[in-house]
Design an enzyme around this catalytic site. Structure first.
Site, PDB file in Angstrom:
ATOM      1  CE1 TYR A  15      36.746  38.935  51.454  1.00 44.78           C
ATOM      2  CE2 TYR A  15      34.898  40.332  50.855  1.00 44.78           C
ATOM      3  CZ  TYR A  15      35.384  39.186  51.461  1.00 44.78           C
ATOM      4  OH  TYR A  15      34.528  38.329  52.070  1.00 44.78           O
ATOM      5  CG  ASP A  17      43.183  44.692  53.455  1.00 45.39           C
ATOM      6  OD1 ASP A  17      42.553  43.728  52.976  1.00 45.39           O
ATOM      7  OD2 ASP A  17      42.964  45.156  54.584  1.00 45.39           O
ATOM      8  CD  GLN A 255      42.555  41.237  42.254  1.00 47.44           C
ATOM      9  OE1 GLN A 255      43.581  40.765  41.743  1.00 47.44           O
ATOM     10  NE2 GLN A 255      42.607  42.073  43.272  1.00 47.44           N
ATOM     11  NE  ARG A 271      33.770  46.972  49.837  1.00 44.08           N
ATOM     12  CZ  ARG A 271      33.282  45.869  50.391  1.00 44.08           C
ATOM     13  NH1 ARG A 271      31.985  45.737  50.568  1.00 44.08           N
ATOM     14  NH2 ARG A 271      34.093  44.900  50.767  1.00 44.08           N
ATOM     15  N   GLY A 272      36.019  51.570  48.861  1.00 44.55           N
ATOM     16  CA  GLY A 272      37.373  51.246  49.309  1.00 44.55           C
ATOM     17  C   GLY A 272      38.435  51.785  48.379  1.00 44.55           C
ATOM     18  CD  GLU A 273      44.286  52.101  48.220  1.00 48.41           C
ATOM     19  OE1 GLU A 273      45.417  51.828  47.794  1.00 48.41           O
ATOM     20  OE2 GLU A 273      44.096  52.597  49.348  1.00 48.41           O
ATOM     21  CG  ASP A 274      41.473  46.172  44.050  1.00 43.04           C
ATOM     22  OD1 ASP A 274      42.495  46.461  43.406  1.00 43.04           O
ATOM     23  OD2 ASP A 274      40.729  45.225  43.743  1.00 43.04           O
ATOM     24  CB  SER A 275      36.283  48.250  43.656  1.00 43.87           C
ATOM     25  OG  SER A 275      35.899  48.955  44.814  1.00 43.87           O
TER      26      SER A 275
END
Length: 377
Positions: A15, A17, A255, A271-275
């Site tokens: 999720y 990307d 979102q 985590r990751g990029e968006d959050s």
């Protein structure tokens, strides 16, 4: 005429990307009057983030965006004025031929991964490979001047600050999600990959003198939470208490709701990029679980961000925060790292807000992309 944009997203990272590309597509439509098609190869993953999606449709409109299923058998499609390959995904060969056949060559960009590494500034907007005369360019989001900036909708920080000042709005939002924390409880959100260090952190929170309400959106960390609780079938809606710690599992939410969840919390593990980016806009202390890469090259990205993010902290607070992030990303014992961070909580909290406001002075990613296109033509 409005510029036509095609954004291609191959869902590979749980999720993150699709989270980035969906925010970007909506903002380009809403704030820059762009005509956007968003090509997504996994509509079921997209549905978790946008429940209105009909996974059976090959084409549909959502929030002004023309959402297309990216099929294995590519349909005959004209190329757009601006083409974004998100996170280095490979465009369909027939689409690349369509780009080459355009009377006016499209602007083709690889929207790359977010990084605070020094070399990003030097590579941002540089030409990459060519395909039959169509030039591709690197476009790097980032935290420094000279990069593409971060995704940030117009007025976002004002909305966030108004929400955080409004106790009734926060309480109403949480109650609508079924969250009823004790009056003096600290709120922590936990959205992370699997992590062996979680148990030690939960042990500390459960024996603390202050109550903690831990909000866990459905995701990969849920198995570790379940093992610590010693229960089976942990799912959205579950609430468990152990000592001073209340653990509540939340459903995956749209979102805008997730943003407000971050705004409500005193501390956000993401985590990751968006959050990760959204937690920074929350202006609250955070903990980043970076996506693991081969040969541990992700640790270079982690260290680069920490060096930038902690530069304004006192030496003791900087040491405590860096140690906690490094322990978390190594799956180590979080007990002492968390206790050490709490010794510097007022400073770390003030810093989270000042960092947010500092980043908010830069152009946002959508605006930077539009400006690049306008200068390019």
């Amino acid at each position: 005429m409005k510029a036509r944009w095609d954004i291609f997203c191959s869902v590979v990272d749980n999720y993150g990307d699709i989270g980035v590309t969906w925010r970007l597509a909506r903002q380009l439509v809403a704030e820059h009057a762009c005509d956007v098609r968003l090509w997504v190869d996994d509509l079921r993953a997209f549905e978790r983030m946008c429940p209105e999606i009909d996974v059976q449709l090959s084409q549909q409109w959502q929030a002004g965006v023309d959402v297309r299923h990216w099929p294995a058998e590519w349909p005959a499609t004209s190329a757009a004025d601006v083409v974004i390959a998100a996170f280095a995904c490979q465009l369909p060969p027939d689409y690349m031929e369509a780009m080459a056949a355009c009377a006016r060559t499209p602007l083709w960009m690889n929207l790359d991964y977010l990084s605070a590494e020094d070399w990003v500034v030097g590579c941002h907007r540089l030409p990459s490979v060519k395909f039959k005369g169509v030039q591709k360019y690197f476009f790097f989001p980032g935290f420094r001047p000279g990069t593409g900036g971060l995704l940030r909708e117009a007025g976002l920080l004002d909305q966030r600050q108004a929400f955080q000042r409004d106790a009734v709005a926060r309480e109403t939002f949480l109650q609508d999600m079924g969250v009823f924390p004790a009056a003096d409880a600290q709120l922590i959100s936990l959205f992370a990959y699997e992590n062996a260090g979680l148990a030690a952190w939960l042990d500390v929170l459960s024996t603390d003198g202050r109550a903690t309400h831990l909000l866990v959106p459905e995701g990969r960390i849920l198995g570790d939470v379940q093992r610590w609780l010693g229960v089976q079938g942990l799912a959205a809606g579950a609430v468990h208490q152990r000592g001073a710690l209340t653990v509540q599992v939340l459903p995956f939410v749209p979102q805008a709701h997730y943003d407000r969840l971050l705004w409500c919390c005193d501390f956000n593990a993401v985590r990751g990029e968006d959050s990760f980016v959204r937690a920074q806009w929350a202006g609250r202390p955070l903990l980043w679980h970076i996506y693991r890469q081969d040969e541990d090259i992700h640790l270079d990205k982690l260290d680069a961000f920490l060096a930038l993010y902690t530069a304004a902290l006192s030496p003791a607070a900087r040491t405590a925060l860096i140690a906690m992030w490094q322990v978390w990303n190594a799956g180590g014992d979080m007990a002492q790292a968390w206790k050490k961070l709490l010794e510097h909580w007022p400073e770390v909290s003030r810093h989270a807000e000042s960092w947010c406001l500092e980043q908010g002075l830069q152009a946002d990613l959508a605006t930077a992309l539009v400006q690049f296109y306008e200068s390019w033509i």
